[in-house]
Structures are given as C-alpha cells and as structure tokens.
Design a protein around this motif. Structure first.
Motif, short mmCIF file in Angstrom:
data_model
loop_
_atom_site.label_atom_id
_atom_site.label_comp_id
_atom_site.label_asym_id
_atom_site.label_seq_id
_atom_site.Cartn_x
_atom_site.Cartn_y
_atom_site.Cartn_z
N VAL A 49 19.17 6.45 -16.13
CA VAL A 49 19.16 7.48 -14.99
C VAL A 49 18.82 6.51 -13.56
N ASP A 50 19.77 6.82 -12.75
CA ASP A 50 19.60 6.10 -11.50
C ASP A 50 18.69 6.63 -10.53
N ILE A 51 17.44 6.10 -10.42
CA ILE A 51 16.49 6.33 -9.50
C ILE A 51 16.87 6.60 -7.98
N SER A 52 17.42 5.38 -7.57
CA SER A 52 17.72 5.25 -6.24
C SER A 52 18.67 3.94 -6.13
N HIS A 53 19.63 3.77 -5.40
CA HIS A 53 20.19 2.60 -4.95
C HIS A 53 20.06 2.57 -3.26
#
Lengths: 254, 254, 254
Positions: free
Chosen positions: C11-15
């Motif tokens: 799961v990509d929370i934030s980039h």
C-alpha cells in the motif's frame, strides 16, 4: 478496506481530480468504469461533506456497486454501466468505522462499507431503499444541431490540455455532413462571462503524429468523443479554454 | 489487465514521465527494471501514437517481456536485462480490445496483450517475428576520454534536481585518475545552443550529509552512475542544466 | 519487496512528502497508521542518508514493524500504535541487497528487510538491540493553556491549504471554555522571524458545507485535531501560514 477485505484488489483510478470539481470527477469516473472489471467503486469528490447530502450506494445493471456522496458524481458512470438497479442510503453503522467524523466520509463511511460489500455482504444491508429519481442528478449537456453545425460543451480538459467535447463524430456528421480525414472544421467558442470569443479552423485528423508539432486538430478521443488538441502542445492553453465552455463546430469547406 | 489476468500484481513504476519525452521514459525504465521481479512490462511514452510506428513486444534474456511502441523507449531496458531474445509485432486482434482506437494503444492494445501474456499466453501468439536490428534504436551516448578528462551527457534530471550523467566512477577514474573522497573535480558544461557555458568545481563525495546544506557535489547515484547534486537543493536549477546537455569532467587537483 | 515476498500486498501511503521534511513525513505516517492493517511499514524521508544516522526497525505494541532511518520520522507513529516494544539496528547484510549503495537505503536496505519481515523472518534477525531511549526523538510540541486561551503549533499544511494544529477540541475547551457550533474564536499567529502577525476571528463549525464559499472556520479534522480551513479555499494561502508556526486561540465571545 484491506482491514475488512484482506484479499481485495484495490485499483487507484485517480487522486488528481481538481478539488471540489464534481463534474470533473463525474467525467473521469464515467470515462474509466467501462474499462474496469465489475467491482465496488468508492468515489469522493465532496465539497459538501458533512452537510445534509446523503451517503449512498448504487447497484447498476452490469453488476457493479458505487459507494459515494449523493451529489451527482456517480450518475453518469452509473448510466454508462446500464443504469441504476437499486439505490440505498448508507445507514448501517455496524458497517462503518466505530467513530465516524463529520468531514471524512471517504475513510469512515464509504471505504469500510465498500470493504464489506467487496467481501460479499448483501447489498440490502447497507441501509434503506431510496428511489433513483430522488437522487441528485448530473447530466452532461447534450449536443444540439444548429445552423448546419453542432453546438456542445467542453466536458473536461485533460492534463495534456486536450479539450474533450461532449459530442461524437456521428453527432457532428449528422449536423455538418460526413467527415473525412483532413477536412477543415471551424471551431468557435462564443464569448462567455469575461472570456473573449475564440475561433480557429482545424483539420479532422485520425492521429496526432500526422501533423507538424504545434498544429491544432480535432480527433476522436479515448472515450469515443470529439476532442481538440495541439500536437505535442496544449490546446486549452493556446485557446484559453476551460471546462464548461460552450463551443460550436461547423464545416470549413468553402 | 485485471479483467484478463485477475491475479496479476500490477506495479506502477511511474506515471510522471515528462510528456512526449521518450529518452526520459527510456531512462526511468532502464533504471527500474533491474530491481523488479521478472514480469511483463507495459510502457507508453508515445508522441507518435497512431502513426506508422509499430506496436511491439520484446522477450529478453532475463525472461521478462516488454510491451510498447517501437520508438526506442524499450531498448536500453531490454539491453540491461540481457538483450532481446525475440521481437514480435503486435498483430493478433483476438488479444486486443474488440474496438481499438487510433490514439489509445496503451489501453486498447498494449495493456490487454500484456494481460494475456501475464496469464501465460505463449509469446509467439502476439504476432509475427521482427528482426531486432529493424527496431528503432535508442542508445545512451557513451562517455569519451578527452584531454585527461571525461566527456559525457546529462541522461536525466530527477525530481530533486540531481543531474544524472551517463558515466560510471570507473569511466572517470580511467580518464582522470583514481578518485578519493573530497577530491576536487572541475565540471564544465560547454555553451550549447542559447545556453551559456557553466563551470563549477565540486568535491567527489560518498554521501550528501557529509557536506553543508547548499553545497554541490559529485556522487555515485542509485544506478551506479555519476551524478551532480546540491545538498538539500537543486543542482539543475542552480546550474541551469537540462537533459541532453554535454558535460566535461576533469581533476581539479593542482 | 515483491521479489522477496511475492504475496505481499503493498500500500503506497504517500510519495508526496515535501523533500527533506522529516516532520511532515512523521505527521503523515502518524495520521495514517491507525487506519492501516497491522503490517510492516517502510519509511524514507531522509536528508541524512549515507551519514552516520542508523538504519533501524521498531516493533510496536499493536504488532506492526517500522523500518526506516533513525531520524525521528518513525517516532510519533510508533507512539500512536502503543509504543516501541523492541528496537534493532539493521545489520544483517544477508537480508539486504547484495550491493548496497551509500545513498539509496530505501531500495537497498529498508525495502528488502521489510520484504523478509513481511514473509515471516523473525524480527531479531535484522540486527542487534538498541535501547529505545537512544533513538533520535521527534515529538510534536504539546499545547499550553495561556491567559484563558490555548497556545500550540501548526503541525502540517495539507494539500487543500487546511492548517492542522496540534491540539484537540478538548484541549481548547479546557483552556477557553466549552465549544458550541458557531462560537467565534480568535486565532492569532504572532510574528515569527520575517513573518508578520496574523489575526482572524472564525467560527467553530462542525462541517465545511454549513458556511458560504470563502468563509474561514475552525473544525475537527480527520485525526481528531483542530484545524483551520476556508470553505473551498486555502486557509494557509489566505493567512500566509506554514508548518511550525506558533498559534494562539481564545474565545471571541464578548
């Protein structure tokens, strides 16, 4: 959602809808869902979060379920998947997070309910029925044949600056005669509010690469609609055009 | 892709390649694939979509398959994974969407074919063979030893403003002598078109944190290449440098 | 990570954390982890990469593991999940990529170790114990009751321009008396460095939609904290406020 439906496969369609832009969200959803597997779609574009607008879920003819706000954002997509079969208001607090906040329905209401539905919870458990006719509507304005041409609306400006119009090549051909590659078309944006009128003659073109860099064109976009572009440039930037602008097209043949 | 290969695990490498920038796309793909599991890679950076450039698939020595346009964007990555074993033109319409559009090959051609390949469809079913030598080439320009220094090219400017050069520390050491931490290096960008010449002396540094904030440095980047940076700043902004600029490096020791 | 733990669900929370902004990263992680399933969390906000700061892993009371740099970015999130149960320095090279670089610990050290942990490798194999008290701390500054009001700090400015404050409604009520919808509150940002003082009276409001477009308000945000917003606008833009600014709130009732 993964806490509830561990095996759900989550596809992020877009987190780049302009803030508060319900019509942009409705367009992006409408343009994406035909290409997605049948599933549960969670949608939030929601300047009115926390007000009286209802949280809803819609079951549509293709078998998909939409979960989101009753502000119209779901309606064009629901129509594109065959129309609403059943609409319900989200009321079952057992399917929401234990502490729901006033401003974060996406996280506290829509996402957990979508998780439960993805895991197989029956649709009727989300809440009571609401007649589809009582939901907030949102229709893309229909194109009109006028004076040997076609009048329609700018539906969306994409990140390339391509101007997507709400009309198909068939609409244009019916109003202005058959289209052949290279045919000149006069595109007129009448003055609107403080925006000045814009007029440009562009060729009907099957592709971008056929034209010199910087040339404008009218083409068939990925959703089957007419769109204005500039090869490797921004048509919206060049012409100063935004979503919602009215536009008239007619043949430029002498 | 998920409609075809329900269990595919889709990894989004980047949707942030500069529009129409084939070389930037080729660089990002080349820099990413060594760190990915063997898989099917779909690539679109495609200003020429809809023109005569071919849609292709490449099978490479590591076992991966690339699906994308024949405009060179796949070539450095294919070379990095051992080189092309077999190249085919995408012709099998049964593996594409039923209605393919002229401008959206990513959705209508590349993605569904990648889905079928990910699900195990034999590679030869996508279409007929094409000799790899007939594909559009794209090579990163090789570094040259010149006058006790090294001449090479700016391959990419990343989102930090770090300037990635196409040369390794071994290339530089071979041309300018062995490198030690702190060694001064003279970096010269000759005038190019309307861009003025830029010259700066920077230390060879193992890390960013060793230097004061705002200091420039030459370091070994994540791909094993030389790169210019400014600690917590933008080297490209400070020096006014873009992709494709020629650059010369030589020792700054007296 | 997928090369090591093929079935991991990433799961990509934030980039989108501002570059080098450890406090912003710490805030986003702290605000996200309570809503995530128990898992292995990889974090990189790392201006000091390659310096002496340690690579670490933390096991917390809820059962999660954090993998990242010892620069404080993990600390508020670890506290939010019940506190650190065990902390270890990442030393086991067998769990890292074969060739680790000085500047890319996210790829070469943190991600592969997280993959091994996600696959079930025992926590103690990553490296030796370090006392939690020896780790670099990062605390959000506590709110203070002052002169019948509350003094606290801007914790984060989100992409809407909403100004998140580090204080809860309970903190404010304890300092300034009970809150009722519509109650006026005086918000004062004292001059700080070159930034002038800003003062505005805003209502305490349960939602955005209750107010006219363009109206400022104080509301309860998604993390249970006080936040300043402008309905369909940017409070930070209007008031010229950035993360870290001190702020005082007191009742505006006569």
């Amino acid at each position: 959602m993964l806490s509830i439906a561990r095996d759900a496969q989550i596809v992020d369609i877009s987190h780049s809808v302009r803030k508060f832009a319900i019509r942009d969200g409705a367009y992006l959803l409408w343009s994406a869902v035909p290409w997605l597997p049948v599933g549960v779609h969670v949608v939030v574009v929601d300047p009115g979060v926390g007000t009286d607008r209802l949280p809803i879920a819609l079951r549509v003819a293709r078998g998909d379920i939409f979960v989101g706000p009753d502000n119209g954002v779901l309606m064009p997509a629901a129509a594109a998947l065959g129309g609403i079969v059943e609409a319900r208001v989200l009321e079952n607090r057992a399917l929401m997070l234990p502490r729901t906040t006033a401003t974060v329905h996406g996280r506290d209401v829509f996402a957990p309910i979508a998780g439960h539905l993805a895991k197989g919870r029956p649709f009727e458990e989300v809440g009571s029925l609401i007649a589809p006719g009582r939901l907030v509507g949102l229709e893309f304005p229909a194109p009109l044949a006028v004076d040997g041409g076609l009048e329609t609306t700018v539906l969306f400006v994409d990140s390339f600056g391509n101007i997507r119009l709400f009309a198909t090549p068939a609409d244009l051909a019916a109003a202005a005669g058959p289209l052949q590659a290279g045919d000149p078309l006069v595109v007129e944006f009448p003055a609107q509010g403080e925006r000045p009128a814009v007029r440009e003659t562009v060729p009907w073109s099957r592709t971008f690469g056929d034209l010199p860099i910087g040339s404008p064109l009218l083409y068939l976009d990925s959703s089957g609609l007419l769109a204005l572009a500039v090869n490797q440039g921004s048509a919206a930037g060049r012409m100063g055009i935004e979503t919602g602008r009215r536009v008239r097209l007619h043949s430029g043949r002498p």
